[in-house]
Scaffold this motif. Structure first.
Motif, PDB file in Angstrom:
ATOM      1  N   GLU A   5       0.978  -1.442   0.006  1.00  0.00           N
ATOM      2  CA  GLU A   5       0.183   0.021  -0.045  1.00  0.00           C
ATOM      3  C   GLU A   5       0.699   1.184  -0.105  1.00  0.00           C
ATOM      4  O   GLU A   5       0.317   2.009  -0.693  1.00  0.00           O
ATOM      5  CB  GLU A   5      -1.060   0.187   1.193  1.00  0.00           C
ATOM      6  CG  GLU A   5      -0.369   0.227   2.450  1.00  0.00           C
ATOM      7  CD  GLU A   5      -1.645   0.253   3.635  1.00  0.00           C
ATOM      8  OE1 GLU A   5      -2.519   0.120   3.293  1.00  0.00           O
ATOM      9  OE2 GLU A   5      -1.127   0.387   4.809  1.00  0.00           O
ATOM     10  N   SER A  27     -13.008   0.369  -7.853  1.00  0.00           N
ATOM     11  CA  SER A  27     -13.767  -0.293  -6.712  1.00  0.00           C
ATOM     12  C   SER A  27     -12.668  -1.256  -6.103  1.00  0.00           C
ATOM     13  O   SER A  27     -12.109  -2.029  -6.864  1.00  0.00           O
ATOM     14  CB  SER A  27     -15.030  -0.857  -6.896  1.00  0.00           C
ATOM     15  OG  SER A  27     -15.487  -1.582  -5.944  1.00  0.00           O
ATOM     16  N   ILE A  28     -12.567  -1.521  -4.730  1.00  0.00           N
ATOM     17  CA  ILE A  28     -11.581  -2.302  -4.251  1.00  0.00           C
ATOM     18  C   ILE A  28     -12.456  -3.596  -3.613  1.00  0.00           C
ATOM     19  O   ILE A  28     -12.132  -4.363  -2.676  1.00  0.00           O
ATOM     20  CB  ILE A  28     -10.588  -1.886  -3.338  1.00  0.00           C
ATOM     21  CG1 ILE A  28     -11.434  -0.933  -2.197  1.00  0.00           C
ATOM     22  CG2 ILE A  28      -9.576  -0.961  -3.926  1.00  0.00           C
ATOM     23  CD1 ILE A  28     -10.501  -0.630  -0.990  1.00  0.00           C
ATOM     24  N   GLU A  29     -13.772  -3.566  -3.999  1.00  0.00           N
ATOM     25  CA  GLU A  29     -14.878  -4.459  -3.391  1.00  0.00           C
ATOM     26  C   GLU A  29     -14.233  -5.994  -3.772  1.00  0.00           C
ATOM     27  O   GLU A  29     -14.786  -6.572  -2.940  1.00  0.00           O
ATOM     28  CB  GLU A  29     -16.089  -4.000  -3.850  1.00  0.00           C
ATOM     29  CG  GLU A  29     -16.700  -2.706  -3.298  1.00  0.00           C
ATOM     30  CD  GLU A  29     -16.680  -2.688  -1.824  1.00  0.00           C
ATOM     31  OE1 GLU A  29     -17.225  -3.558  -1.132  1.00  0.00           O
ATOM     32  OE2 GLU A  29     -16.203  -1.691  -1.228  1.00  0.00           O
ATOM     33  N   ARG A  34     -10.031  -6.115   1.868  1.00  0.00           N
ATOM     34  CA  ARG A  34      -9.965  -4.526   1.657  1.00  0.00           C
ATOM     35  C   ARG A  34     -10.031  -3.764   3.005  1.00  0.00           C
ATOM     36  O   ARG A  34      -9.770  -2.668   3.006  1.00  0.00           O
ATOM     37  CB  ARG A  34     -11.395  -4.241   0.744  1.00  0.00           C
ATOM     38  CG  ARG A  34     -12.734  -4.640   1.337  1.00  0.00           C
ATOM     39  CD  ARG A  34     -13.503  -4.392   0.290  1.00  0.00           C
ATOM     40  NE  ARG A  34     -14.958  -5.052   0.816  1.00  0.00           N
ATOM     41  CZ  ARG A  34     -15.353  -6.108   0.539  1.00  0.00           C
ATOM     42  NH1 ARG A  34     -14.338  -6.891  -0.122  1.00  0.00           N
ATOM     43  NH2 ARG A  34     -16.586  -6.716   0.939  1.00  0.00           N
ATOM     44  N   ILE A  37      -6.604  -2.421   4.061  1.00  0.00           N
ATOM     45  CA  ILE A  37      -6.266  -1.427   3.234  1.00  0.00           C
ATOM     46  C   ILE A  37      -6.450   0.035   4.379  1.00  0.00           C
ATOM     47  O   ILE A  37      -7.619   0.402   4.740  1.00  0.00           O
ATOM     48  CB  ILE A  37      -6.798  -1.190   1.936  1.00  0.00           C
ATOM     49  CG1 ILE A  37      -6.598  -2.438   1.304  1.00  0.00           C
ATOM     50  CG2 ILE A  37      -6.310   0.097   1.335  1.00  0.00           C
ATOM     51  CD1 ILE A  37      -7.495  -2.243   0.038  1.00  0.00           C
ATOM     52  N   SER A  38      -5.235   0.652   4.615  1.00  0.00           N
ATOM     53  CA  SER A  38      -5.375   1.771   5.257  1.00  0.00           C
ATOM     54  C   SER A  38      -6.131   2.919   4.511  1.00  0.00           C
ATOM     55  O   SER A  38      -6.107   3.026   3.352  1.00  0.00           O
ATOM     56  CB  SER A  38      -4.108   2.542   5.633  1.00  0.00           C
ATOM     57  OG  SER A  38      -3.285   1.521   6.226  1.00  0.00           O
ATOM     58  N   MET A  39      -6.951   3.736   5.311  1.00  0.00           N
ATOM     59  CA  MET A  39      -7.568   4.790   4.678  1.00  0.00           C
ATOM     60  C   MET A  39      -6.908   5.795   3.682  1.00  0.00           C
ATOM     61  O   MET A  39      -7.543   6.223   2.666  1.00  0.00           O
ATOM     62  CB  MET A  39      -8.550   5.540   5.689  1.00  0.00           C
ATOM     63  CG  MET A  39      -9.696   4.674   6.277  1.00  0.00           C
ATOM     64  SD  MET A  39     -10.821   3.901   5.438  1.00  0.00           S
ATOM     65  CE  MET A  39     -11.647   5.272   4.653  1.00  0.00           C
ATOM     66  N   ARG A  42      -6.624   3.994   0.345  1.00  0.00           N
ATOM     67  CA  ARG A  42      -7.628   3.400  -0.236  1.00  0.00           C
ATOM     68  C   ARG A  42      -7.636   3.848  -1.683  1.00  0.00           C
ATOM     69  O   ARG A  42      -7.672   3.193  -2.930  1.00  0.00           O
ATOM     70  CB  ARG A  42      -8.711   3.540   0.531  1.00  0.00           C
ATOM     71  CG  ARG A  42     -10.043   2.775   0.100  1.00  0.00           C
ATOM     72  CD  ARG A  42     -11.130   2.857   1.234  1.00  0.00           C
ATOM     73  NE  ARG A  42     -10.758   1.972   2.168  1.00  0.00           N
ATOM     74  CZ  ARG A  42     -11.060   0.737   2.221  1.00  0.00           C
ATOM     75  NH1 ARG A  42     -11.987   0.470   1.324  1.00  0.00           N
ATOM     76  NH2 ARG A  42     -11.055  -0.049   3.498  1.00  0.00           N
ATOM     77  N   GLU A  43      -7.610   5.332  -1.853  1.00  0.00           N
ATOM     78  CA  GLU A  43      -8.065   5.911  -3.112  1.00  0.00           C
ATOM     79  C   GLU A  43      -6.713   5.719  -4.181  1.00  0.00           C
ATOM     80  O   GLU A  43      -7.055   5.399  -5.217  1.00  0.00           O
ATOM     81  CB  GLU A  43      -8.097   7.567  -2.913  1.00  0.00           C
ATOM     82  CG  GLU A  43      -8.248   8.432  -4.063  1.00  0.00           C
ATOM     83  CD  GLU A  43      -8.509   9.803  -4.194  1.00  0.00           C
ATOM     84  OE1 GLU A  43      -8.545  10.458  -5.054  1.00  0.00           O
ATOM     85  OE2 GLU A  43      -8.242  10.482  -2.983  1.00  0.00           O
ATOM     86  N   GLU A  46      -7.138   2.317  -5.419  1.00  0.00           N
ATOM     87  CA  GLU A  46      -8.262   2.082  -6.392  1.00  0.00           C
ATOM     88  C   GLU A  46      -7.926   2.548  -7.655  1.00  0.00           C
ATOM     89  O   GLU A  46      -8.078   2.054  -8.975  1.00  0.00           O
ATOM     90  CB  GLU A  46      -9.363   2.869  -5.874  1.00  0.00           C
ATOM     91  CG  GLU A  46      -9.966   2.384  -4.803  1.00  0.00           C
ATOM     92  CD  GLU A  46     -11.304   3.125  -4.194  1.00  0.00           C
ATOM     93  OE1 GLU A  46     -11.275   4.485  -4.397  1.00  0.00           O
ATOM     94  OE2 GLU A  46     -12.304   2.666  -3.694  1.00  0.00           O
ATOM     95  N   PRO A  64      -2.394  -5.463   1.391  1.00  0.00           N
ATOM     96  CA  PRO A  64      -1.696  -4.339   1.458  1.00  0.00           C
ATOM     97  C   PRO A  64      -0.597  -4.140   2.563  1.00  0.00           C
ATOM     98  O   PRO A  64       0.329  -3.348   2.325  1.00  0.00           O
ATOM     99  CB  PRO A  64      -2.919  -3.409   1.947  1.00  0.00           C
ATOM    100  CG  PRO A  64      -3.797  -4.376   2.670  1.00  0.00           C
ATOM    101  CD  PRO A  64      -3.894  -5.726   2.021  1.00  0.00           C
TER     102      PRO A  64
END
Length: 69
Positions: A5, A27-29, A34, A37-39, A42-43, A46, A64
């Motif tokens: 990550e 989407s990382i769904e 998921r 994954i640290s906030m 995340r972006e 993605e 991650p």
């Protein structure tokens, strides 16, 4: 050592600076991990997945916190 990550965030910062092109997030769904994954990452993860810069270690796992090689 650097985690997957952390590496992805650095790559996307360099990409944004060099290319200057905005990319819509995806989407990382599909990643079962998921929630790990640290906030703050995340972006970037993605967007890097959308661009094909990085992918999961399998079709449903990103890993991650694993170290990048």
């Amino acid at each position: 050592t650097i985690t997957r990550e952390e590496m992805t965030v650095l790559i996307m910062r360099a990409y944004n600076k060099a290319v200057g092109k905005k990319v819509d997030g995806g989407s990382i769904e599909r990643f079962e991990d998921r929630g790990e994954i640290s906030m703050w990452a995340r972006e970037s993860i993605e967007k890097a997945c959308i661009l094909g810069i990085i992918d999961g270690v399998s079709s449903d796992k990103f890993a991650p916190k694993a170290y990048a090689t």
